[in-house]
Design a protein around this motif. Structure first.
Motif, PDB file in Angstrom:
ATOM      1  N   MET A  33       0.822  -1.212   0.000  1.00  0.00           N
ATOM      2  CA  MET A  33       0.000   0.000   0.000  1.00  0.00           C
ATOM      3  C   MET A  33       0.860   1.268   0.000  1.00  0.00           C
ATOM      4  O   MET A  33       0.642   2.198   0.780  1.00  0.00           O
ATOM      5  N   SER A  58      -1.358  -2.444   9.817  1.00  0.00           N
ATOM      6  CA  SER A  58      -2.181  -3.167   8.855  1.00  0.00           C
ATOM      7  C   SER A  58      -2.265  -4.619   9.309  1.00  0.00           C
ATOM      8  O   SER A  58      -1.242  -5.247   9.605  1.00  0.00           O
ATOM      9  N   GLU A 112     -14.043  -2.459  -0.831  1.00  0.00           N
ATOM     10  CA  GLU A 112     -13.227  -1.575  -0.011  1.00  0.00           C
ATOM     11  C   GLU A 112     -14.128  -0.559   0.689  1.00  0.00           C
ATOM     12  O   GLU A 112     -14.947   0.100   0.037  1.00  0.00           O
ATOM     13  N   TYR A 122      -9.474   1.650   7.018  1.00  0.00           N
ATOM     14  CA  TYR A 122      -9.691   1.073   5.703  1.00  0.00           C
ATOM     15  C   TYR A 122      -9.993  -0.403   5.933  1.00  0.00           C
ATOM     16  O   TYR A 122      -9.268  -1.079   6.676  1.00  0.00           O
ATOM     17  N   SER A 124     -10.906  -3.950   3.740  1.00  0.00           N
ATOM     18  CA  SER A 124     -10.980  -4.634   2.454  1.00  0.00           C
ATOM     19  C   SER A 124     -11.473  -6.054   2.701  1.00  0.00           C
ATOM     20  O   SER A 124     -10.920  -6.773   3.535  1.00  0.00           O
ATOM     21  N   THR A 144      -3.743   5.398   2.828  1.00  0.00           N
ATOM     22  CA  THR A 144      -4.681   4.473   2.187  1.00  0.00           C
ATOM     23  C   THR A 144      -6.124   4.923   2.415  1.00  0.00           C
ATOM     24  O   THR A 144      -6.941   4.888   1.494  1.00  0.00           O
ATOM     25  N   THR A 148      -8.529   6.061  -0.661  1.00  0.00           N
ATOM     26  CA  THR A 148      -9.777   5.328  -0.885  1.00  0.00           C
ATOM     27  C   THR A 148     -10.961   6.287  -0.895  1.00  0.00           C
ATOM     28  O   THR A 148     -11.852   6.167  -1.734  1.00  0.00           O
TER      29      THR A 148
END
Length: 154
Positions: A33, A58, A112, A122, A124, A144, A148
Motif C-alpha cells: 500500500m 495493517s 473496499e 480502511y 478490504s 490508504t 480510498t
C-alpha cells in the motif's frame, strides 16, 4: 460501528491469536500500500507496522489459513462483526455499498470500505464465488484511507 481504538490496534500481536506460534515469521522492508512495513506473518496473514513514521498498522487475515478459533478471537478483538464464508449479500447488508470494488481474478471480488466514527479504518473484504469471505485487511494507514475516500468509484 466503533472498532478497536488506534492505540490498542497498534499493540496487537499475531502471537496472541494463534496456537502455532512456531509458524510465525518476521518480515522487514515489506512493500505494501505504497509504504514500507515490518512485522510478522503466517502465510498471507500479515500483521504489519510502518517502518518509519506514525503508529499505523495493517492486519491482513487469510481466513482459509487460520483456525476458526483464531479468526473468531481476532474479529472479536477488532470489534468486526464478520465470519468466514459470509456472502456478498450479508456483507452489503451489514456495511452498505463499498467505496470501491476491485476484481483482480474472475471468481472473486474485493469490497473496499472506510469504517469507524472517531477513528477511521480502511477495510478490504475479498469474497470468493465458491467460499464467500476469504480475506480481510484492516488498517489505519492514513494515506490508504485518504486515497480510498478520494478515489471512490461507487
Amino acid at each position: 460501528m466503533e472498532l478497536i481504538n488506534y492505540d490498542n490496534f497498534y499493540k496487537l500481536k499475531l502471537a496472541d491469536f494463534v496456537s502455532n506460534k512456531e509458524d510465525i515469521q518476521e518480515i522487514d522492508d515489506w512493500e505494501f500500500m505504497n509504504a514500507i512495513w515490518y512485522g510478522e506473518s503466517i502465510g498471507f496473514t500479515e500483521w504489519l507496522q510502518l517502518k518509519e513514521g506514525p503508529k499505523e498498522k495493517s492486519i491482513s487475515i487469510d481466513l482459509n489459513n487460520l483456525a476458526d478459533s483464531s479468526i473468531d478471537k481476532i474479529f472479536s478483538t477488532l470489534k468486526l462483526n464478520l465470519t468466514k464464508g459470509m456472502n456478498k449479500e450479508n456483507i452489503l447488508a451489514q456495511f452498505g455499498e463499498p467505496k470501491n470494488i476491485e476484481s483482480f481474478v474472475e471468481d472473486r471480488i474485493t469490497f473496499e470500505y472506510i469504517i469507524g466514527f472517531n477513528e477511521k479504518y480502511y477495510l478490504s473484504l475479498t469474497i470468493s464465488d465458491d467460499d464467500g469471505l476469504t480475506y480481510v485487511v484492516l488498517m489505519n494507514h492514513k494515506e490508504t484511507i485518504q486515497n480510498t475516500e478520494e478515489n471512490a468509484s461507487i
